[in-house]
Design a protein around this motif. Structure first.
Motif, PDB file in Angstrom:
ATOM      1  N   GLY A  60       2.131  22.170  16.856  1.00  0.00           N
ATOM      2  CA  GLY A  60       2.344  22.916  15.629  1.00  0.00           C
ATOM      3  C   GLY A  60       1.211  23.861  15.335  1.00  0.00           C
ATOM      4  N   PRO A  61       1.324  24.579  14.225  1.00  0.00           N
ATOM      5  CA  PRO A  61       0.319  25.582  13.885  1.00  0.00           C
ATOM      6  C   PRO A  61      -1.071  24.986  13.639  1.00  0.00           C
ATOM      7  CG  PRO A  61       2.149  25.619  12.306  1.00  0.00           C
ATOM      8  CD  PRO A  61       2.436  24.561  13.300  1.00  0.00           C
ATOM      9  N   ASN A  62      -1.143  23.769  13.145  1.00  0.00           N
ATOM     10  CA  ASN A  62      -2.428  23.138  12.859  1.00  0.00           C
ATOM     11  C   ASN A  62      -2.585  21.885  13.717  1.00  0.00           C
ATOM     12  OD1 ASN A  62      -4.868  22.600  11.718  1.00  0.00           O
ATOM     13  ND2 ASN A  62      -4.118  22.398   9.630  1.00  0.00           N
ATOM     14  N   TRP A  63      -2.456  22.040  15.029  1.00  0.00           N
ATOM     15  CA  TRP A  63      -2.453  20.888  15.922  1.00  0.00           C
ATOM     16  C   TRP A  63      -3.805  20.196  15.992  1.00  0.00           C
ATOM     17  CZ3 TRP A  63      -5.643  20.826  20.152  1.00  0.00           C
ATOM     18  CH2 TRP A  63      -6.126  22.042  20.615  1.00  0.00           C
ATOM     19  N   VAL A  64      -4.904  20.900  15.703  1.00  0.00           N
ATOM     20  CA  VAL A  64      -6.229  20.277  15.748  1.00  0.00           C
ATOM     21  C   VAL A  64      -6.340  19.209  14.657  1.00  0.00           C
ATOM     22  CG1 VAL A  64      -8.708  20.696  15.528  1.00  0.00           C
ATOM     23  CG2 VAL A  64      -7.279  22.324  16.760  1.00  0.00           C
ATOM     24  N   ARG A  65      -5.867  19.524  13.455  1.00  0.00           N
ATOM     25  CA  ARG A  65      -5.876  18.547  12.364  1.00  0.00           C
ATOM     26  C   ARG A  65      -4.961  17.370  12.702  1.00  0.00           C
ATOM     27  NH1 ARG A  65      -2.388  17.393   8.577  1.00  0.00           N
ATOM     28  NH2 ARG A  65      -1.214  19.279   8.933  1.00  0.00           N
ATOM     29  N   THR A  66      -3.803  17.673  13.270  1.00  0.00           N
ATOM     30  CA  THR A  66      -2.859  16.619  13.641  1.00  0.00           C
ATOM     31  C   THR A  66      -3.476  15.706  14.694  1.00  0.00           C
ATOM     32  OG1 THR A  66      -1.013  18.105  13.162  1.00  0.00           O
ATOM     33  CG2 THR A  66      -0.528  16.154  14.487  1.00  0.00           C
ATOM     34  N   LEU A  67      -4.205  16.273  15.647  1.00  0.00           N
ATOM     35  CA  LEU A  67      -4.863  15.464  16.671  1.00  0.00           C
ATOM     36  C   LEU A  67      -5.908  14.544  16.045  1.00  0.00           C
ATOM     37  CD1 LEU A  67      -4.948  14.965  19.731  1.00  0.00           C
ATOM     38  CD2 LEU A  67      -6.765  16.674  19.861  1.00  0.00           C
ATOM     39  N   ALA A  68      -6.645  15.045  15.069  1.00  0.00           N
ATOM     40  CA  ALA A  68      -7.623  14.210  14.363  1.00  0.00           C
ATOM     41  C   ALA A  68      -6.927  13.083  13.597  1.00  0.00           C
ATOM     42  CB  ALA A  68      -8.451  15.065  13.407  1.00  0.00           C
ATOM     43  N   GLU A  69      -5.781  13.369  12.998  1.00  0.00           N
ATOM     44  CA  GLU A  69      -5.024  12.336  12.288  1.00  0.00           C
ATOM     45  C   GLU A  69      -4.501  11.280  13.256  1.00  0.00           C
ATOM     46  OE1 GLU A  69      -1.947  14.145   9.959  1.00  0.00           O
ATOM     47  OE2 GLU A  69      -3.373  15.179   8.668  1.00  0.00           O
ATOM     48  N   ILE A  70      -4.036  11.717  14.425  1.00  0.00           N
ATOM     49  CA  ILE A  70      -3.553  10.769  15.437  1.00  0.00           C
ATOM     50  C   ILE A  70      -4.690   9.830  15.839  1.00  0.00           C
ATOM     51  CG2 ILE A  70      -2.837  10.573  17.857  1.00  0.00           C
ATOM     52  CD1 ILE A  70      -1.206  13.167  17.433  1.00  0.00           C
ATOM     53  N   THR A  71      -5.845  10.403  16.139  1.00  0.00           N
ATOM     54  CA  THR A  71      -7.000   9.599  16.550  1.00  0.00           C
ATOM     55  C   THR A  71      -7.419   8.634  15.450  1.00  0.00           C
ATOM     56  OG1 THR A  71      -7.751  11.383  17.985  1.00  0.00           O
ATOM     57  CG2 THR A  71      -9.380   9.728  17.380  1.00  0.00           C
ATOM     58  N   GLY A  72      -7.527   9.128  14.233  1.00  0.00           N
ATOM     59  CA  GLY A  72      -7.925   8.272  13.110  1.00  0.00           C
ATOM     60  C   GLY A  72      -6.952   7.145  12.862  1.00  0.00           C
ATOM     61  N   ARG A  73      -5.687   7.454  12.912  1.00  0.00           N
ATOM     62  CA  ARG A  73      -4.655   6.433  12.668  1.00  0.00           C
ATOM     63  C   ARG A  73      -4.677   5.362  13.754  1.00  0.00           C
ATOM     64  NH1 ARG A  73      -1.536   3.743   9.016  1.00  0.00           N
ATOM     65  NH2 ARG A  73       0.329   3.014  10.039  1.00  0.00           N
ATOM     66  N   LEU A  74      -4.733   5.779  15.011  1.00  0.00           N
ATOM     67  CA  LEU A  74      -4.664   4.809  16.107  1.00  0.00           C
ATOM     68  C   LEU A  74      -5.929   3.968  16.229  1.00  0.00           C
ATOM     69  CD1 LEU A  74      -2.827   6.886  18.843  1.00  0.00           C
ATOM     70  CD2 LEU A  74      -1.887   5.112  17.352  1.00  0.00           C
ATOM     71  N   GLU A  75      -7.076   4.497  15.810  1.00  0.00           N
ATOM     72  CA  GLU A  75      -8.310   3.721  15.893  1.00  0.00           C
ATOM     73  C   GLU A  75      -8.629   2.975  14.601  1.00  0.00           C
ATOM     74  OE1 GLU A  75     -11.418   6.299  17.404  1.00  0.00           O
ATOM     75  OE2 GLU A  75     -10.878   5.720  19.450  1.00  0.00           O
ATOM     76  N   SER A  76      -7.715   2.995  13.634  1.00  0.00           N
ATOM     77  CA  SER A  76      -7.941   2.256  12.396  1.00  0.00           C
ATOM     78  C   SER A  76      -7.905   0.752  12.674  1.00  0.00           C
ATOM     79  CB  SER A  76      -6.904   2.647  11.345  1.00  0.00           C
ATOM     80  OG  SER A  76      -5.616   2.285  11.778  1.00  0.00           O
ATOM     81  N   PRO A  77      -8.590  -0.043  11.853  1.00  0.00           N
ATOM     82  CA  PRO A  77      -8.704  -1.485  12.126  1.00  0.00           C
ATOM     83  C   PRO A  77      -7.370  -2.231  12.219  1.00  0.00           C
ATOM     84  CG  PRO A  77     -10.267  -0.831  10.434  1.00  0.00           C
ATOM     85  CD  PRO A  77      -9.392   0.362  10.702  1.00  0.00           C
ATOM     86  N   HIS A  78      -6.369  -1.804  11.483  1.00  0.00           N
ATOM     87  CA  HIS A  78      -5.105  -2.541  11.518  1.00  0.00           C
ATOM     88  C   HIS A  78      -4.196  -2.141  12.678  1.00  0.00           C
ATOM     89  CE1 HIS A  78      -4.218   1.040   9.163  1.00  0.00           C
ATOM     90  NE2 HIS A  78      -2.971   0.905   9.552  1.00  0.00           N
ATOM     91  N   VAL A  79      -4.453  -1.002  13.334  1.00  0.00           N
ATOM     92  CA  VAL A  79      -3.646  -0.594  14.487  1.00  0.00           C
ATOM     93  C   VAL A  79      -4.280  -1.097  15.782  1.00  0.00           C
ATOM     94  CG1 VAL A  79      -2.657   1.349  15.753  1.00  0.00           C
ATOM     95  CG2 VAL A  79      -2.701   1.382  13.263  1.00  0.00           C
ATOM     96  N   LYS A  80      -5.594  -1.049  15.891  1.00  0.00           N
ATOM     97  CA  LYS A  80      -6.343  -1.644  16.999  1.00  0.00           C
ATOM     98  C   LYS A  80      -6.093  -0.996  18.355  1.00  0.00           C
ATOM     99  CE  LYS A  80      -6.515  -6.060  14.675  1.00  0.00           C
ATOM    100  NZ  LYS A  80      -6.162  -7.447  14.676  1.00  0.00           N
ATOM    101  N   CYS A  81      -6.103   0.317  18.396  1.00  0.00           N
ATOM    102  CA  CYS A  81      -5.976   1.040  19.662  1.00  0.00           C
ATOM    103  C   CYS A  81      -7.296   1.736  19.983  1.00  0.00           C
ATOM    104  CB  CYS A  81      -4.879   2.099  19.574  1.00  0.00           C
ATOM    105  SG  CYS A  81      -3.224   1.430  19.701  1.00  0.00           S
TER     106      CYS A  81
END
Length: 148
Positions: A60-81
């Motif tokens: 998408g147009p703001n894929w850098v922000r989306t990539l940061a959100e993906i990383t943050g979400r997946l490395e959050s303590p409750h997801v454990k990736c």
């Protein structure tokens, strides 16, 4: 060796985090992040170092922000990736997601405690001051004040 990571599990975690699943095909994913009107992600299965992992790409147009959100979400303590962004088979807009090992989770927890130590100490100091002030006010209300 890490456990097998499935696309459906990673998709569910990202959608629950508020991201839009674009459900792109593999050829479209490899073409790059541009050319999409909506910010979102797409995933595909991949073998990395002998383990089945998931490649998640931001589009998408703001894929850098989306990539940061993906990383943050997946490395959050409750997801454990664990997210790997520097593998040679990845594009700039993609990361590899796999289940984190016990050692990685313990290291994250220790690092978080270390980052929060100054704040925790300050909060404990303020609570002690409040408690001491309340005790002093209670003694004054009872007619007992300090002599000095």
């Amino acid at each position: 060796m890490s456990r097998v990571t499935r696309v459906s599990t990673i998709d569910r975690h990202l959608v629950q985090g508020g991201l839009v699943d674009l459900s792109l095909g593999e050829a479209t994913q490899k073409a790059g992040p541009d050319g999409h009107d909506v910010d979102g992600f797409a995933t595909r299965q991949h073998h990395h170092d002998g383990t089945l992992v998931v490649i998640a790409g931001a589009y998408g147009p703001n894929w850098v922000r989306t990539l940061a959100e993906i990383t943050g979400r997946l490395e959050s303590p409750h997801v454990k990736c664990t997210v790997i962004s520097d593998a040679p088979e990845l594009g700039d807009h993609e990361v590899i997601a796999r289940w984190a090992t016990s050692e990685e989770l313990q290291a994250r927890k220790a690092a978080q405690k270390e980052r929060q130590a100054p704040l925790t100490a300050e909060l404990a100091r303020r609570e002690a001051q409040k408690r001491a002030e309340k005790e002093r006010q209670a003694l004054e209300a009872a007619g007992q004040s300090g002599l000095f």
